[in-house]
Scaffold this active site. Structure first.
Site, PDB file in Angstrom:
ATOM      1  N   SER A   1      -5.794   6.484  -4.800  1.00 52.46           N
ATOM      2  CA  SER A   1      -4.838   5.491  -5.388  1.00 52.46           C
ATOM      3  C   SER A   1      -4.228   5.989  -6.440  1.00 52.46           C
ATOM      4  O   SER A   1      -3.110   5.550  -6.824  1.00 52.46           O
ATOM      5  CB  SER A   1      -5.714   4.249  -5.612  1.00 52.46           C
ATOM      6  OG  SER A   1      -6.582   4.379  -6.523  1.00 52.46           O
TER       7      SER A   1
ATOM      8  N   LYS B   1       1.301   1.894  -7.724  1.00 50.09           N
ATOM      9  CA  LYS B   1       1.860   0.860  -8.421  1.00 50.09           C
ATOM     10  C   LYS B   1       3.532   0.635  -8.268  1.00 50.09           C
ATOM     11  O   LYS B   1       4.096   0.032  -8.412  1.00 50.09           O
ATOM     12  CB  LYS B   1       1.461   0.816  -9.935  1.00 50.09           C
ATOM     13  CG  LYS B   1       0.041   0.433 -10.228  1.00 50.09           C
ATOM     14  CD  LYS B   1      -0.391  -0.842  -9.960  1.00 50.09           C
ATOM     15  CE  LYS B   1      -1.696  -1.040 -10.562  1.00 50.09           C
ATOM     16  NZ  LYS B   1      -2.976  -0.257 -10.539  1.00 50.09           N
TER      17      LYS B   1
HETATM   18  C1  LIG Z   1      -4.299  -0.561 -10.237  1.00 50.13           C
HETATM   19  C2  LIG Z   1      -4.867   0.646  -9.777  1.00 50.13           C
HETATM   20  C3  LIG Z   1      -5.981   0.189  -8.742  1.00 50.13           C
HETATM   21  C4  LIG Z   1      -6.351  -1.213  -8.299  1.00 50.13           C
HETATM   22  O1  LIG Z   1      -5.338  -1.857  -7.762  1.00 50.13           O
HETATM   23  P1  LIG Z   1      -5.416  -3.422  -7.915  1.00 50.13           P
HETATM   24  O2  LIG Z   1      -4.301  -3.730  -7.059  1.00 50.13           O
HETATM   25  O3  LIG Z   1      -5.482  -3.982  -9.258  1.00 50.13           O
HETATM   26  O4  LIG Z   1      -6.903  -3.833  -7.131  1.00 50.13           O
HETATM   27  C5  LIG Z   1      -6.701   1.402  -8.146  1.00 50.13           C
HETATM   28  N1  LIG Z   1      -6.371   2.805  -8.384  1.00 50.13           N
HETATM   29  C6  LIG Z   1      -5.275   3.005  -9.458  1.00 50.13           C
HETATM   30  C7  LIG Z   1      -5.101   4.587  -9.663  1.00 50.13           C
HETATM   31  C8  LIG Z   1      -4.668   2.036 -10.162  1.00 50.13           C
HETATM   32  O5  LIG Z   1      -3.850   2.543 -10.731  1.00 50.13           O
END
Ligand SMILES: *Cc1c(COP(=O)(O)O)cnc(C)c1O
Length: 334
Positions: free
Chosen positions: A309, A57
Site C-alpha cells: 500500500s 491515499k
Molecule cells: C493509510 C495507509 C494504510 C491504511 O489505510 P486505511 O484506509 O486507514 O485502513 C495502509 N498502508 C499505508 C501505506 C497507508 O498510508
C-alpha cells in the site's frame, strides 16, 4: 442508535475511477515466483507503493476534491495527517489547482513537514498535540470556508481507495484472496465493496500490526473503542478509527472475512523479503500482507493478491533493516 448510512457501492467506485483517472497512476501487478513456489499457489503483488505520492491515499483525496463545488474548490482543502494522507491530499490539491493547508503539531518530524511542503501544500504548525492542530482545522473550516478531507471515514475517500480493487480484478481476474493493510479501514472498505460486488467468492483479509490494532479491537468489541497508539514499524497503520465512525467500521464488519495481526519481527522480515527477493522498497505498513504470507498465516487456496500500500519509509531505517540489523522501534520510545 442513529440509522446506518448506506454503504459505498461499486457504482460509486466506478465513477471514482473515471474522476481520478487523469491524476493517479494505474499501478502494476507483479507475480512473485518465489512466494508462489514457497506457498504452492499463485502470489501476486499489487505495487501501489509506486503510486504518485508513494501511497494509495492520493486516490481518495483526488476523488473527494473532484466532488467539491467551485466555491469549495476556491476556498481549498485542509487536513491534519503528518503521513501519507497529508502527502496524498497535498498532491491531489496541487493537481486540481486548489489551495491546501496541512495542520500539524510542533512534534511533527521535519522530514514529514518537508515531504508535504514538497508536494506544494502549506504546512501550519499549531500547538503541541494532534488535538490542538485539529482546533486550527476547525477554525479554517469555520472562518475561511475550507473543506476538511478526512483520511478514511468519508464516502468519496472510500470510493477512491476502492479503485485499487477494480484495478486488481482486471489484472488478476481469478483472484481468490486479497490481503489488505488495515488501519482506519478506508482502503479495505473500498476494496471489499468493489471486489465483493464483482467476484463475491473472493476472501478479503485485513492485515495489521499487533501493536495498536484499532480496527481489529473494535471488531472484537462490536463497536468503536479507544486503543493506545504504540510505536511500530507499520507507522502508517497507527491511530484510532474514531468513536463516531460512520462508514468504515460497519463496512469492514459486514464485508471483510477476517483480520490478522503480524509482529514487528514479521514486518522486518517482510521488508527484507520485498527488497532482496522482489526488488521493491516498501514501508512497514505496506509489507504486512507479505509478513502474513511468510509466516504461513494465509491458509486458503487459489491466487492471492497482496496490496503493497505504500513506500514512504525513512531510507536510513530501510537500509538498516535490509542490511540485517535488528531495528526495534518499540525500544526507541520508552
Ligand atoms: C493509510 C495507509 C494504510 C491504511 O489505510 P486505511 O484506509 O486507514 O485502513 C495502509 N498502508 C499505508 C501505506 C497507508 O498510508
Amino acid at each position: 442508535m442513529s440509522e446506518q448510512i448506506p454503504f459505498v457501492d461499486v457504482s460509486e467506485i466506478e465513477r471514482a475511477r473515471t474522476a481520478i483517472a487523469d491524476t493517479i497512476r494505474v499501478t502494476p501487478v507483479n507475480a512473485s515466483p518465489y512466494l508462489s513456489n514457497l506457498l504452492d499457489r499463485p502470489v501476486h503483488l499489487k505495487l501501489e507503493h509506486t503510486q504518485i505520492s508513494g501511497s494509495f491515499k492520493i486516490r481518495g483525496a483526488t476523488n473527494a476534491i473532484a466532488g467539491l463545488t467551485d466555491d469549495q474548490k476556491r476556498a481549498g482543502v485542509v487536513g491534519v495527517s503528518t503521513g501519507n494522507h497529508g502527502r496524498g491530499l497535498a498532491y491531489a490539491a496541487k493537481a486540481a489547482g486548489i489551495p491546501c493547508i496541512v495542520c500539524m503539531s510542533k512534534l511533527a518530524p521535519q522530514a514529514k513537514i518537508d515531504g508535504i511542503e514538497a508536494e506544494g501544500a502549506e504546512v501550519r504548525i499549531v500547538g503541541r498535540s494532534q488535538d490542538e492542530a485539529q482546533e486550527e482545522v476547525v477554525r479554517l473550516v469555520a472562518d475561511e470556508g475550507m473543506t476538511m478531507i478526512p483520511p478514511f471515514d468519508h464516502r468519496a475517500v472510500i470510493a477512491g481507495q476502492g479503485t485499487v480493487g477494480l484495478e486488481l480484478l482486471d489484472q488478476v481476474p481469478d483472484v481468490a484472496t486479497v490481503l489488505v493493510p488495515l488501519s482506519g479501514g478506508g482502503l479495505i472498505s473500498g476494496v471489499a465493496a468493489a471486489v465483493k460486488a464483482r467476484r463475491p467468492q473472493t476472501t478479503i483479509i485485513g492485515i495489521t500490526m499487533e501493536r495498536g490494532a484499532a480496527m481489529h479491537a473494535c471488531l472484537h468489541a462490536g463497536r468503536p473503542v479507544l486503543i493506545d497508539e504504540l510505536a511500530t514499524l507499520a507507522d502508517s497503520l497507527g491511530g484510532g478509527i474514531g468513536l463516531d465512525n460512520q462508514l468504515t467500521f460497519p463496512m469492514t464488519r459486514a464485508l471483510v472475512d477476517d483480520t490478522l495481526l503480524v509482529t514487528e519481527v514479521g514486518i522486518s522480515a517482510a521488508i527484507r523479503h520485498l527488497y532482496w527477493r522482489e526488488r521493491q522498497i516498501v514501508e512497514g505498513s505496506g509489507s504486512v500482507g507479505i509478513a502474513a504470507l511468510l509466516a504461513g498465516r494465509i491458509a486458503s487456496a487459489g491466487p492471492v493478491v497482496a496490496i503493497l500500500s505504500g513506500g514512504n519509509i525513512d531510507m536510513g531505517q530501510h537500509h538498516r533493516i535490509v542490511s540485517g540489523e535488528d531495528v526495534d522501534v518499540t525500544r526507541e520510545v520508552a
